[in-house]
Design a protein around this motif. Structure first.
Motif, PDB file in Angstrom:
ATOM      1  N   ASP A  80       0.841  -1.190   0.000  1.00 50.87           N
ATOM      2  CA  ASP A  80       0.000   0.000   0.000  1.00 50.87           C
ATOM      3  C   ASP A  80       0.883   1.249   0.000  1.00 50.87           C
ATOM      4  O   ASP A  80       1.538   1.533   1.000  1.00 50.87           O
ATOM      5  N   PRO A  81       0.924   2.010  -1.110  1.00 50.15           N
ATOM      6  CA  PRO A  81       0.172   1.803  -2.348  1.00 50.15           C
ATOM      7  C   PRO A  81       0.691   0.596  -3.105  1.00 50.15           C
ATOM      8  O   PRO A  81       1.827   0.174  -2.917  1.00 50.15           O
ATOM      9  N   GLY A  82      -0.173   0.048  -3.961  1.00 47.43           N
ATOM     10  CA  GLY A  82       0.224  -1.165  -4.654  1.00 47.43           C
ATOM     11  C   GLY A  82      -0.490  -1.358  -5.966  1.00 47.43           C
ATOM     12  O   GLY A  82      -1.256  -0.509  -6.424  1.00 47.43           O
ATOM     13  N   HIS A  83      -0.265  -2.500  -6.554  1.00 49.14           N
ATOM     14  CA  HIS A  83      -0.738  -2.858  -7.879  1.00 49.14           C
ATOM     15  C   HIS A  83      -2.264  -2.956  -7.898  1.00 49.14           C
ATOM     16  O   HIS A  83      -2.844  -3.830  -7.257  1.00 49.14           O
ATOM     17  N   ILE A  84      -2.919  -2.073  -8.639  1.00 46.85           N
ATOM     18  CA  ILE A  84      -4.382  -2.030  -8.638  1.00 46.85           C
ATOM     19  C   ILE A  84      -4.977  -3.315  -9.200  1.00 46.85           C
ATOM     20  O   ILE A  84      -5.919  -3.881  -8.639  1.00 46.85           O
ATOM     21  N   ALA A  85      -4.455  -3.789 -10.322  1.00 45.70           N
ATOM     22  CA  ALA A  85      -5.036  -4.960 -10.982  1.00 45.70           C
ATOM     23  C   ALA A  85      -4.965  -6.197 -10.092  1.00 45.70           C
ATOM     24  O   ALA A  85      -5.919  -6.981 -10.017  1.00 45.70           O
ATOM     25  N   ALA A  86      -3.849  -6.379  -9.401  1.00 46.54           N
ATOM     26  CA  ALA A  86      -3.722  -7.523  -8.496  1.00 46.54           C
ATOM     27  C   ALA A  86      -4.685  -7.377  -7.319  1.00 46.54           C
ATOM     28  O   ALA A  86      -5.343  -8.344  -6.916  1.00 46.54           O
ATOM     29  N   ARG A  87      -4.773  -6.185  -6.781  1.00 45.18           N
ATOM     30  CA  ARG A  87      -5.670  -5.949  -5.644  1.00 45.18           C
ATOM     31  C   ARG A  87      -7.112  -6.292  -6.008  1.00 45.18           C
ATOM     32  O   ARG A  87      -7.816  -6.981  -5.252  1.00 45.18           O
ATOM     33  N   ILE A  88      -7.546  -5.838  -7.176  1.00 48.56           N
ATOM     34  CA  ILE A  88      -8.920  -6.105  -7.590  1.00 48.56           C
ATOM     35  C   ILE A  88      -9.135  -7.604  -7.802  1.00 48.56           C
ATOM     36  O   ILE A  88     -10.205  -8.139  -7.495  1.00 48.56           O
ATOM     37  N   ALA A  89      -8.135  -8.303  -8.323  1.00 48.37           N
ATOM     38  CA  ALA A  89      -8.261  -9.756  -8.515  1.00 48.37           C
ATOM     39  C   ALA A  89      -8.510 -10.456  -7.185  1.00 48.37           C
ATOM     40  O   ALA A  89      -9.394 -11.317  -7.079  1.00 48.37           O
ATOM     41  N   PHE A  90      -7.757 -10.096  -6.157  1.00 49.31           N
ATOM     42  CA  PHE A  90      -7.931 -10.726  -4.843  1.00 49.31           C
ATOM     43  C   PHE A  90      -9.275 -10.336  -4.216  1.00 49.31           C
ATOM     44  O   PHE A  90      -9.971 -11.170  -3.637  1.00 49.31           O
ATOM     45  N   GLN A  91      -9.652  -9.076  -4.338  1.00 47.26           N
ATOM     46  CA  GLN A  91     -10.930  -8.639  -3.783  1.00 47.26           C
ATOM     47  C   GLN A  91     -12.099  -9.317  -4.479  1.00 47.26           C
ATOM     48  O   GLN A  91     -13.092  -9.682  -3.847  1.00 47.26           O
ATOM     49  N   ALA A  92     -11.985  -9.483  -5.790  1.00 43.76           N
ATOM     50  CA  ALA A  92     -13.065 -10.119  -6.539  1.00 43.76           C
ATOM     51  C   ALA A  92     -13.276 -11.564  -6.104  1.00 43.76           C
ATOM     52  O   ALA A  92     -14.392 -12.082  -6.174  1.00 43.76           O
ATOM     53  N   HIS A  93     -12.215 -12.209  -5.637  1.00 43.29           N
ATOM     54  CA  HIS A  93     -12.330 -13.585  -5.160  1.00 43.29           C
ATOM     55  C   HIS A  93     -12.758 -13.641  -3.696  1.00 43.29           C
ATOM     56  O   HIS A  93     -12.750 -14.719  -3.095  1.00 43.29           O
ATOM     57  N   GLY A  94     -13.105 -12.506  -3.136  1.00 44.23           N
ATOM     58  CA  GLY A  94     -13.635 -12.476  -1.778  1.00 44.23           C
ATOM     59  C   GLY A  94     -12.597 -12.467  -0.689  1.00 44.23           C
ATOM     60  O   GLY A  94     -12.918 -12.719   0.484  1.00 44.23           O
ATOM     61  N   CYS A  95     -11.355 -12.183  -1.030  1.00 42.73           N
ATOM     62  CA  CYS A  95     -10.283 -12.181  -0.016  1.00 42.73           C
ATOM     63  C   CYS A  95     -10.285 -10.878   0.778  1.00 42.73           C
ATOM     64  O   CYS A  95     -10.759  -9.842   0.308  1.00 42.73           O
ATOM     65  N   GLN A  96      -9.730 -10.953   1.965  1.00 38.26           N
ATOM     66  CA  GLN A  96      -9.499  -9.750   2.769  1.00 38.26           C
ATOM     67  C   GLN A  96      -8.132  -9.188   2.389  1.00 38.26           C
ATOM     68  O   GLN A  96      -7.120  -9.847   2.596  1.00 38.26           O
ATOM     69  N   VAL A  97      -8.133  -7.999   1.841  1.00 38.92           N
ATOM     70  CA  VAL A  97      -6.878  -7.374   1.447  1.00 38.92           C
ATOM     71  C   VAL A  97      -6.358  -6.539   2.613  1.00 38.92           C
ATOM     72  O   VAL A  97      -7.024  -5.602   3.061  1.00 38.92           O
ATOM     73  N   ILE A  98      -5.176  -6.899   3.113  1.00 39.09           N
ATOM     74  CA  ILE A  98      -4.582  -6.238   4.268  1.00 39.09           C
ATOM     75  C   ILE A  98      -3.512  -5.265   3.773  1.00 39.09           C
ATOM     76  O   ILE A  98      -2.495  -5.695   3.210  1.00 39.09           O
ATOM     77  N   PRO A  99      -3.695  -3.961   3.952  1.00 37.95           N
ATOM     78  CA  PRO A  99      -2.691  -3.004   3.462  1.00 37.95           C
ATOM     79  C   PRO A  99      -1.425  -3.040   4.304  1.00 37.95           C
ATOM     80  O   PRO A  99      -1.481  -2.977   5.542  1.00 37.95           O
ATOM     81  N   VAL A 100      -0.290  -3.159   3.631  1.00 37.62           N
ATOM     82  CA  VAL A 100       1.008  -3.133   4.301  1.00 37.62           C
ATOM     83  C   VAL A 100       1.814  -1.990   3.678  1.00 37.62           C
ATOM     84  O   VAL A 100       2.034  -1.967   2.467  1.00 37.62           O
ATOM     85  N   ARG A 101       2.257  -1.070   4.505  1.00 36.06           N
ATOM     86  CA  ARG A 101       2.863   0.159   3.999  1.00 36.06           C
ATOM     87  C   ARG A 101       4.263  -0.060   3.427  1.00 36.06           C
ATOM     88  O   ARG A 101       4.945  -1.037   3.743  1.00 36.06           O
ATOM     89  N   ILE A 102       4.648   0.908   2.616  1.00 36.11           N
ATOM     90  CA  ILE A 102       5.947   0.900   1.958  1.00 36.11           C
ATOM     91  C   ILE A 102       6.823   1.983   2.577  1.00 36.11           C
ATOM     92  O   ILE A 102       6.363   3.114   2.792  1.00 36.11           O
ATOM     93  N   ASP A 103       8.074   1.617   2.890  1.00 35.39           N
ATOM     94  CA  ASP A 103       9.029   2.635   3.317  1.00 35.39           C
ATOM     95  C   ASP A 103      10.231   2.581   2.380  1.00 35.39           C
ATOM     96  O   ASP A 103      10.154   1.987   1.300  1.00 35.39           O
ATOM     97  N   ASP A 104      11.357   3.161   2.793  1.00 33.84           N
ATOM     98  CA  ASP A 104      12.497   3.232   1.877  1.00 33.84           C
ATOM     99  C   ASP A 104      13.184   1.891   1.654  1.00 33.84           C
ATOM    100  O   ASP A 104      14.096   1.782   0.839  1.00 33.84           O
ATOM    101  N   GLN A 105      12.745   0.837   2.365  1.00 41.86           N
ATOM    102  CA  GLN A 105      13.279  -0.503   2.124  1.00 41.86           C
ATOM    103  C   GLN A 105      12.257  -1.430   1.458  1.00 41.86           C
ATOM    104  O   GLN A 105      12.522  -2.608   1.268  1.00 41.86           O
TER     105      GLN A 105
END
Length: 499
Positions: A227-252
């Motif tokens: 998070d932020p992340g790949h929109i197309a992948a996120r929608i694929a997982f959400q469409a299959h009913g999965c719980q999408v857990i946002p994990v933040r991005i830092d400089d690593q």
């Protein structure tokens, strides 16, 4: 009152130069007049002799049209009385039209429609092509620089003498020659030691994401998502009913410890370690080991989307995550959309051996492999060395285009946007003043004919400063000044820049 003949002839126009036979034209137009109620049920039509004179048609042409209409019930022939319009069509036309009932769709379809609506609610670029004059969309590359002469020669070579294998359904995993070429390429370029048997050809990364979600996840399963992340992948997982857990991005890169703290039971993690999409961060060596150790210890899966890995302009990149995994927990997804061209619709998945057969079984239910002809051309394009040569040329071209565009942006908009060059990929991040809403800025820019993406479109939680994604790969150096000028004029018209 109009006579039946006048009523009939008033709307009939025959095109004698058309490839549609005259009897067919007459049939269609009389049928339409009956269905729309213009010709009422019970009306007696003129004789074929009269119609032949009025319409300058042969009686054979008229009889052919009438016979078809009689066979379908639009006309009724009564011996000794003539030909009449059928009554049943008048009764059906007089019925009050009922409001359209929405089709009954599955829960999955409803979810996907809702997700699509949510994603495109802000800014839609469905009608913005790669040739749009002021497009800064990250997905638009230098299509004009593609080696079309070489590609055409290879395409003709296979198309002129196609084999039975080339014209058939193709192998479920994909053409063996292409799988071998990919296995050799990823070994040299990404350090991945795999066999062609572990490679499956798909029609782009999006299909890979959906098939992997179906293969590995159940509804309600939690998935770590950058998070932020790949929109197309996120929608694929959400469409299959999965719980999408946002994990933040830092400089690593992705913050593995945050993921463990927020959701230790995640079934899968989706990551773009080579060049985080969209921020461009490279996942550090330490984070890679953390991620692999977590997946191995808990029997979880990692989907590695090697986004833009070919397009690196400075320094050596770390090996692919797949190459570091000793526990068979990483699945590697690659695509030719960016480095060749999107309409090729070819991508690939490199799987641990244990997943090859289940993945192919799932794939067989969904479809077959992509067109074998294009796979064969791509395989030869790679095996003859054209692929590596093309990548090298694109690296040099895109690096020059980026530098030129950055120079113009900093000169014209340096007080408004904060921009730094990137080491890889096809876009850079242009940070906006913190008080602005990047989605609204992108929406208004599109109204003024300047197209880009808002960083917030990629976010599950809006914790970052507002920014725009500025694609540079599709902007030729001689066009940079003109495109930036269009951006400047649009921002002035929006009241964000002083005159």
């Amino acid at each position: 009152m109009k006579s039946p003949a006048g009523l009939l002839f008033s709307g009939i126009e025959l095109d004698r130069d058309s490839t549609t036979p005259l009897y067919r034209q007459l049939y269609l137009q009389i049928r339409k007049q009956i269905l729309t109620g213009r010709l009422k049920g019970g009306i007696r039509l003129p004789s074929t002799r009269t119609l032949s004179q009025e319409l300058s048609l042969s009686r054979i042409t008229l009889l052919n049209a009438f016979d078809q209409l009689i066979a379908e019930g639009f006309l009724v022939s009564r011996t000794g009385a003539g030909t009449f319009v059928g009554d049943e069509w008048e009764r059906s036309a007089s019925v009050e039209p009922q409001p359209a009932v929405p089709p009954t769709l599955s829960d999955l379809s409803q979810t996907m429609l809702s997700l699509r609506s949510d994603h495109f609610r802000g800014v839609s670029y469905a009608h913005c092509g790669a040739d749009t004059p002021t497009s800064f969309l990250p997905s638009h590359g230098a299509f004009e620089a593609f080696p079309q002469v070489v590609w055409r020669r290879l395409l003709n070579r296979h198309a002129q003498k196609p084999s039975k294998a080339l014209l058939g359904y193709g192998e479920l995993q994909g053409l063996i020659e292409l799988r071998q070429a990919i296995a050799e390429y990823v070994f040299d370029a990404r350090g991945i030691d795999c066999s062609a048997q572990q490679v499956v050809i798909v029609s782009g990364a999006q299909q890979a994401f959906n098939l992997l979600a179906m293969l590995l996840l159940n509804p309600d399963d939690p998935v770590w998502m950058e998070d932020p992340g790949h929109i197309a992948a996120r929608i694929a997982f959400q469409a299959h009913g999965c719980q999408v857990i946002p994990v933040r991005i830092d400089d690593q890169g992705i913050n593995v410890q945050q993921g463990i703290a927020d959701c230790p039971d995640a079934r899968l993690v989706f990551t773009t370690p080579s060049r985080q999409h969209p921020l461009g961060v490279t996942l550090s060596h330490g984070r890679r080991l953390e991620l692999i150790d977590w997946a191995a210890a808990n029997q979880r899966w990692i989907i590695e989307d090697d986004c833009d890995s070919e397009l690196r302009y400075n320094g050596r990149q770390l090996p692919a995550l797949y190459a570091m995994d000793q526990h068979d927990r990483v699945i590697y997804v690659g695509t030719f959309s960016k480095v060749l061209f999107p309409s090729l619709r070819l991508g690939y998945v490199i799987l641990p051996n244990a997943l090859v057969e289940p993945f192919c079984t799932m794939r067989a239910v969904m479809d077959r492999s992509p067109p074998t002809l294009l796979q064969a051309v791509t395989a030869e394009f790679m095996s003859e060395g054209h692929f590596i040569g093309h990548i090298r040329r694109m690296r040099a071209l895109y690096q020059a285009r980026q530098q030129c565009l950055v120079d113009v942006l900093q000169r014209r908009l340096g007080d408004f946007l904060r921009i730094t060059p990137v080491d890889a990929g096809m876009h850079l991040i242009a940070w906006l003043p913190p008080q602005l809403d990047d989605q609204e800025v992108a929406r208004q820019l599109a109204v003024h004919g300047v197209h880009t993406y808002a960083l917030s479109d990629y976010c599950l939680q809006r914790y970052l400063s507002p920014a725009l994604l500025i694609g540079f790969a599709g902007t030729a150096q001689e066009q940079a000044e003109q495109k930036v000028d269009a951006l400047v004029q649009a921002l002035r018209a929006m009241g964000l820049l002083s005159k």
